[in-house]
Design a protein around this motif. Sequence first.
Motif, PDB file in Angstrom:
ATOM      1  N   ARG A   1     -15.908   7.221 -11.390  1.00 55.21           N
ATOM      2  CA  ARG A   1     -14.488   6.965 -11.612  1.00 55.21           C
ATOM      3  C   ARG A   1     -13.697   7.052 -10.324  1.00 55.21           C
ATOM      4  NH1 ARG A   1     -14.100  10.807 -17.009  1.00 55.21           N
ATOM      5  NH2 ARG A   1     -15.145   9.367 -18.454  1.00 55.21           N
ATOM      6  N   ALA A   2     -14.023   8.027  -9.485  1.00 55.05           N
ATOM      7  CA  ALA A   2     -13.322   8.183  -8.212  1.00 55.05           C
ATOM      8  C   ALA A   2     -13.543   6.971  -7.315  1.00 55.05           C
ATOM      9  CB  ALA A   2     -13.777   9.460  -7.516  1.00 55.05           C
ATOM     10  N   MET A   3     -14.781   6.473  -7.279  1.00 53.85           N
ATOM     11  CA  MET A   3     -15.079   5.315  -6.457  1.00 53.85           C
ATOM     12  C   MET A   3     -14.324   4.070  -6.921  1.00 53.85           C
ATOM     13  SD  MET A   3     -17.063   6.016  -3.870  1.00 53.85           S
ATOM     14  CE  MET A   3     -16.042   7.508  -3.718  1.00 53.85           C
ATOM     15  N   ARG A   4     -14.080   3.977  -8.221  1.00 54.15           N
ATOM     16  CA  ARG A   4     -13.350   2.820  -8.747  1.00 54.15           C
ATOM     17  C   ARG A   4     -11.896   2.797  -8.265  1.00 54.15           C
ATOM     18  NH1 ARG A   4     -15.651  -0.433 -12.347  1.00 54.15           N
ATOM     19  NH2 ARG A   4     -17.574   0.237 -13.394  1.00 54.15           N
ATOM     20  N   LEU A   5     -11.381   3.960  -7.880  1.00 57.24           N
ATOM     21  CA  LEU A   5     -10.005   4.032  -7.396  1.00 57.24           C
ATOM     22  C   LEU A   5      -9.874   3.484  -5.977  1.00 57.24           C
ATOM     23  CD1 LEU A   5      -9.011   7.588  -8.698  1.00 57.24           C
ATOM     24  CD2 LEU A   5      -8.484   5.363  -9.736  1.00 57.24           C
ATOM     25  N   LEU A   6     -11.004   3.394  -5.284  1.00 52.40           N
ATOM     26  CA  LEU A   6     -10.977   2.853  -3.923  1.00 52.40           C
ATOM     27  C   LEU A   6     -11.137   1.342  -3.965  1.00 52.40           C
ATOM     28  CD1 LEU A   6     -13.257   5.438  -2.072  1.00 52.40           C
ATOM     29  CD2 LEU A   6     -10.766   5.243  -1.907  1.00 52.40           C
ATOM     30  N   PRO A   7     -10.215   0.590  -3.358  1.00 50.90           N
ATOM     31  CA  PRO A   7     -10.338  -0.883  -3.376  1.00 50.90           C
ATOM     32  C   PRO A   7     -11.472  -1.334  -2.478  1.00 50.90           C
ATOM     33  CG  PRO A   7      -8.536  -0.213  -1.943  1.00 50.90           C
ATOM     34  CD  PRO A   7      -9.032   1.053  -2.605  1.00 50.90           C
ATOM     35  N   GLY A   8     -12.035  -2.474  -2.814  1.00 48.93           N
ATOM     36  CA  GLY A   8     -13.024  -3.040  -1.909  1.00 48.93           C
ATOM     37  C   GLY A   8     -14.304  -3.519  -2.541  1.00 48.93           C
ATOM     38  N   PRO A   9     -14.222  -4.430  -3.538  1.00 50.55           N
ATOM     39  CA  PRO A   9     -15.464  -5.039  -4.025  1.00 50.55           C
ATOM     40  C   PRO A   9     -16.064  -5.934  -2.938  1.00 50.55           C
ATOM     41  CG  PRO A   9     -13.558  -6.152  -4.962  1.00 50.55           C
ATOM     42  CD  PRO A   9     -13.045  -4.959  -4.199  1.00 50.55           C
ATOM     43  N   PRO A  10     -17.393  -6.175  -2.982  1.00 53.95           N
ATOM     44  CA  PRO A  10     -18.349  -5.732  -4.007  1.00 53.95           C
ATOM     45  C   PRO A  10     -18.664  -4.251  -3.897  1.00 53.95           C
ATOM     46  CG  PRO A  10     -19.508  -6.801  -2.223  1.00 53.95           C
ATOM     47  CD  PRO A  10     -18.043  -6.965  -1.913  1.00 53.95           C
ATOM     48  N   ARG A  11     -19.327  -3.731  -4.928  1.00 53.85           N
ATOM     49  CA  ARG A  11     -19.602  -2.303  -4.996  1.00 53.85           C
ATOM     50  C   ARG A  11     -21.091  -2.036  -5.212  1.00 53.85           C
ATOM     51  NH1 ARG A  11     -14.994   0.682  -5.975  1.00 53.85           N
ATOM     52  NH2 ARG A  11     -13.116  -0.572  -6.328  1.00 53.85           N
ATOM     53  N   CYS A  12     -21.493  -0.810  -4.881  1.00 55.01           N
ATOM     54  CA  CYS A  12     -22.848  -0.367  -5.171  1.00 55.01           C
ATOM     55  C   CYS A  12     -23.078  -0.396  -6.677  1.00 55.01           C
ATOM     56  CB  CYS A  12     -23.051   1.044  -4.633  1.00 55.01           C
ATOM     57  SG  CYS A  12     -24.589   1.830  -5.168  1.00 55.01           S
ATOM     58  N   LYS A  13     -24.192  -0.971  -7.090  1.00 56.39           N
ATOM     59  CA  LYS A  13     -24.502  -1.039  -8.510  1.00 56.39           C
ATOM     60  C   LYS A  13     -24.834   0.329  -9.095  1.00 56.39           C
ATOM     61  CE  LYS A  13     -26.402  -4.204 -10.651  1.00 56.39           C
ATOM     62  NZ  LYS A  13     -27.363  -5.117 -11.288  1.00 56.39           N
ATOM     63  N   GLY A  14     -25.154   1.279  -8.220  1.00 54.72           N
ATOM     64  CA  GLY A  14     -25.529   2.591  -8.711  1.00 54.72           C
ATOM     65  C   GLY A  14     -24.370   3.544  -8.903  1.00 54.72           C
ATOM     66  N   CYS A  15     -23.446   3.594  -7.929  1.00 52.74           N
ATOM     67  CA  CYS A  15     -22.403   4.629  -7.979  1.00 52.74           C
ATOM     68  C   CYS A  15     -20.992   4.085  -7.775  1.00 52.74           C
ATOM     69  CB  CYS A  15     -22.700   5.702  -6.945  1.00 52.74           C
ATOM     70  SG  CYS A  15     -22.585   5.133  -5.234  1.00 52.74           S
ATOM     71  N   ASN A  16     -20.833   2.777  -7.694  1.00 51.39           N
ATOM     72  CA  ASN A  16     -19.531   2.123  -7.530  1.00 51.39           C
ATOM     73  C   ASN A  16     -18.926   2.292  -6.132  1.00 51.39           C
ATOM     74  OD1 ASN A  16     -19.328   0.996 -10.117  1.00 51.39           O
ATOM     75  ND2 ASN A  16     -18.599   2.933 -10.963  1.00 51.39           N
ATOM     76  N   ASN A  17     -19.671   2.802  -5.192  1.00 51.01           N
ATOM     77  CA  ASN A  17     -19.195   2.912  -3.824  1.00 51.01           C
ATOM     78  C   ASN A  17     -18.777   1.526  -3.313  1.00 51.01           C
ATOM     79  OD1 ASN A  17     -18.963   3.248  -1.007  1.00 51.01           O
ATOM     80  ND2 ASN A  17     -21.168   3.303  -0.707  1.00 51.01           N
ATOM     81  N   PRO A  18     -17.516   1.365  -2.876  1.00 50.61           N
ATOM     82  CA  PRO A  18     -17.073   0.046  -2.400  1.00 50.61           C
ATOM     83  C   PRO A  18     -17.679  -0.307  -1.044  1.00 50.61           C
ATOM     84  CG  PRO A  18     -15.340   1.662  -2.062  1.00 50.61           C
ATOM     85  CD  PRO A  18     -16.436   2.369  -2.821  1.00 50.61           C
TER      86      PRO A  18
END
Length: 266
Positions: free
Chosen positions: A30-47
């Motif tokens: 959820r925290a990673m989703r708050l950071l802008p910047g797709p694409p993202r890691c498929k595992g943890c949403n890290n942008p």
Amino acid sequence: MSDDLQIDLQTERWRKVLCDGHLGKKYWNRAMRLLPGPPRCKGCNNPFGGVGGFFCRTIGLSPSKKNPRLCSLCCEKMPPGGAEVETAILFADVRGSTELAERLGPEKFANTLNRFYNTATEILIRRDATVDKLIGDEVMAFFVPGFAGPDFRKVAIDSAISLLRALGNGSKDGPWLPVGIGIDSGTAYVGNVGNEEFVDFTALGDPVNTAARIQAAAGPGQLLVSTRTLSGIAGDYSGAKPISLTVKGKKDTVEVYAIPITQIPG
């Protein structure tokens, strides 16, 4: 905390990532989703892109070298160790590379191999494989359910089909490079192995060795898939021909299926 308990916790963390595709920490996702910047890691949403990606890179959370669709936190920067998980292993190898190198010369041969590597890695990464090694004229990749999804065995087979098609098999002009592919699946040890100076995110075990042996038996443009890999999904590959292989290091024959090139859609 005892050493045994710490190892058990690390193993469970690895199993969670490899089977479920996340670290088991909902707040992180959820925290990673708050950071802008797709694409993202498929595992943890890290942008990976934008401001969020820039911030994450500054703290060492960059795309993984083994699969840029995952971040290093979900691969290389996991703790030492790993877990035994169901895995599909793919080997793709150039046939007649010695004669090809002699005929083309060093520079043209290197360019041809680079084209093969680029083609293979692009297809494999797009289907969420982990590209383990580029060895001489060979590519090794593995597929785990946490990254490639619950149909990881079918994803591996379809990746091989796409690769053979991209190499020109079944086309009017024919293949621009002769490659044979072998696939096996089963329980493998997946994780970070090595020492403090060198750590490799890889897969080890019988499916790896068997896939390599199966690949060695595949002819140019041929895809050989073990029976256990096709278990439950054989109906998706009508026309596959059963073959019994005698391979080095195995007392019993290895049962495989040859998926004919006519099965590859144009």
